[in-house]
Scaffold this active site. Sequence first.
Site, PDB file in Angstrom:
ATOM      1  N   LEU A 155      68.237  58.388  41.122  1.00  0.00           N
ATOM      2  CA  LEU A 155      67.365  58.574  39.962  1.00  0.00           C
ATOM      3  C   LEU A 155      66.610  59.883  40.102  1.00  0.00           C
ATOM      4  O   LEU A 155      65.943  60.125  41.114  1.00  0.00           O
ATOM      5  CB  LEU A 155      66.390  57.401  39.855  1.00  0.00           C
ATOM      6  CG  LEU A 155      65.474  57.377  38.631  1.00  0.00           C
ATOM      7  CD1 LEU A 155      66.292  57.269  37.338  1.00  0.00           C
ATOM      8  CD2 LEU A 155      64.481  56.224  38.731  1.00  0.00           C
ATOM      9  N   TYR A 192      65.697  58.212  45.294  1.00  0.00           N
ATOM     10  CA  TYR A 192      64.837  58.878  44.321  1.00  0.00           C
ATOM     11  C   TYR A 192      64.879  60.382  44.603  1.00  0.00           C
ATOM     12  O   TYR A 192      64.631  60.826  45.726  1.00  0.00           O
ATOM     13  CB  TYR A 192      63.409  58.344  44.460  1.00  0.00           C
ATOM     14  CG  TYR A 192      62.452  58.714  43.346  1.00  0.00           C
ATOM     15  CD1 TYR A 192      62.466  58.024  42.138  1.00  0.00           C
ATOM     16  CD2 TYR A 192      61.517  59.727  43.513  1.00  0.00           C
ATOM     17  CE1 TYR A 192      61.589  58.344  41.125  1.00  0.00           C
ATOM     18  CE2 TYR A 192      60.620  60.049  42.506  1.00  0.00           C
ATOM     19  CZ  TYR A 192      60.651  59.358  41.312  1.00  0.00           C
ATOM     20  OH  TYR A 192      59.765  59.664  40.304  1.00  0.00           O
ATOM     21  N   LYS A 193      65.193  61.157  43.582  1.00  0.00           N
ATOM     22  CA  LYS A 193      65.300  62.608  43.690  1.00  0.00           C
ATOM     23  C   LYS A 193      64.120  63.223  42.957  1.00  0.00           C
ATOM     24  O   LYS A 193      63.966  63.017  41.747  1.00  0.00           O
ATOM     25  CB  LYS A 193      66.624  63.078  43.078  1.00  0.00           C
ATOM     26  CG  LYS A 193      66.892  64.575  43.161  1.00  0.00           C
ATOM     27  CD  LYS A 193      68.186  64.918  42.426  1.00  0.00           C
ATOM     28  CE  LYS A 193      68.440  66.427  42.437  1.00  0.00           C
ATOM     29  NZ  LYS A 193      69.586  66.788  41.564  1.00  0.00           N
ATOM     30  N   VAL A 194      63.285  64.001  43.650  1.00  0.00           N
ATOM     31  CA  VAL A 194      61.993  64.386  43.107  1.00  0.00           C
ATOM     32  C   VAL A 194      61.763  65.891  43.205  1.00  0.00           C
ATOM     33  O   VAL A 194      62.328  66.573  44.079  1.00  0.00           O
ATOM     34  CB  VAL A 194      60.865  63.612  43.851  1.00  0.00           C
ATOM     35  CG1 VAL A 194      60.796  64.017  45.310  1.00  0.00           C
ATOM     36  CG2 VAL A 194      59.520  63.778  43.159  1.00  0.00           C
ATOM     37  N   LEU A 250      68.867  67.314  47.646  1.00  0.00           N
ATOM     38  CA  LEU A 250      70.031  67.388  46.764  1.00  0.00           C
ATOM     39  C   LEU A 250      69.777  68.604  45.884  1.00  0.00           C
ATOM     40  O   LEU A 250      69.010  68.543  44.920  1.00  0.00           O
ATOM     41  CB  LEU A 250      70.182  66.118  45.934  1.00  0.00           C
ATOM     42  CG  LEU A 250      71.286  66.072  44.870  1.00  0.00           C
ATOM     43  CD1 LEU A 250      72.615  66.566  45.402  1.00  0.00           C
ATOM     44  CD2 LEU A 250      71.430  64.681  44.293  1.00  0.00           C
TER      45      LEU A 250
END
Length: 294
Positions: A155, A192-194, A250
């Site tokens: 996400l 979780y990608k933030v 990422l």
Amino acid sequence: MTPPTLDSIARPSGALAMVAMDQRESLRTMFDAAGAGRPPDRILIDFKRNVADVLGPLASGFLLDREYGFDEIRARLAPTAGLILAADALTQDHGAPVEETGLDPVVLEPDFDLGGVVALKLLIIWRRDVRRDERVQLAHDFATAAAERGLLSVLEPVVRATRDEADAGIWDREEAILECAEELSVVGQSLYKVQVPLAGFGTPAEQREASIRLGRSITGPWVVLSQGVEQRNFRAAVEAACHGGASGFLAGRALWSDVVGAHDVAAALRAKAVPRLEQLISIVDRYAHPWSES
């Protein structure tokens, strides 16, 4: 179906060192900004293929979109790079940022070939507006859809100001990232990608403290993305994030943005992007919080 674990996109250390190559119209705009004009689809596909060929063997995970060369690149991607497929449908004008997203119905069709894919990714544009509850539901629906297909869910919320916030000068990006994380990281996603705290600026101590604060707001394993961070600042930002509890990164632009428009893309990637990725891998192997301990 039971999804795989994050080991499928992780290094032996438990850290995640993943390359993003799912840019679509934004990549075409990058070519234009680099003086190469707005390229046809084949140029975009060839660029993505080169990135996969050169950086894929080093990456623990590799993110692609379905529109530009997915089957071609999937067939040649290094087996050590877990394949992540973007499942987001983007609302985006030429030359402009993504305004809204939804689930891509093509990717979710029962007969869509997900062979080799270990994870799906969804970008969500988060704002404090009347659609806020809809986005929470979208995140829930995405995590559920991935799990039903036996896949991991990545996400990726990106915060934006509403027009009223921008006009009133009351927009605080850092607080919005924290608020968004508290709201969306509890939907059951695998990862979780933030956004990087402070956009990678500030002293090392300031970045580390902001990363620690961010880590306290996130439920589950997390990684940082490179959008909005100057290339020269990303390495330090990743290290600070790892000290705050991140399991890695990422990233796309921080690795290959200055290769866009190069005459010999593969050579330019080997000269510029490979050393960057190798340095980042060394950092996450040393400092990242192993995903299994989150």
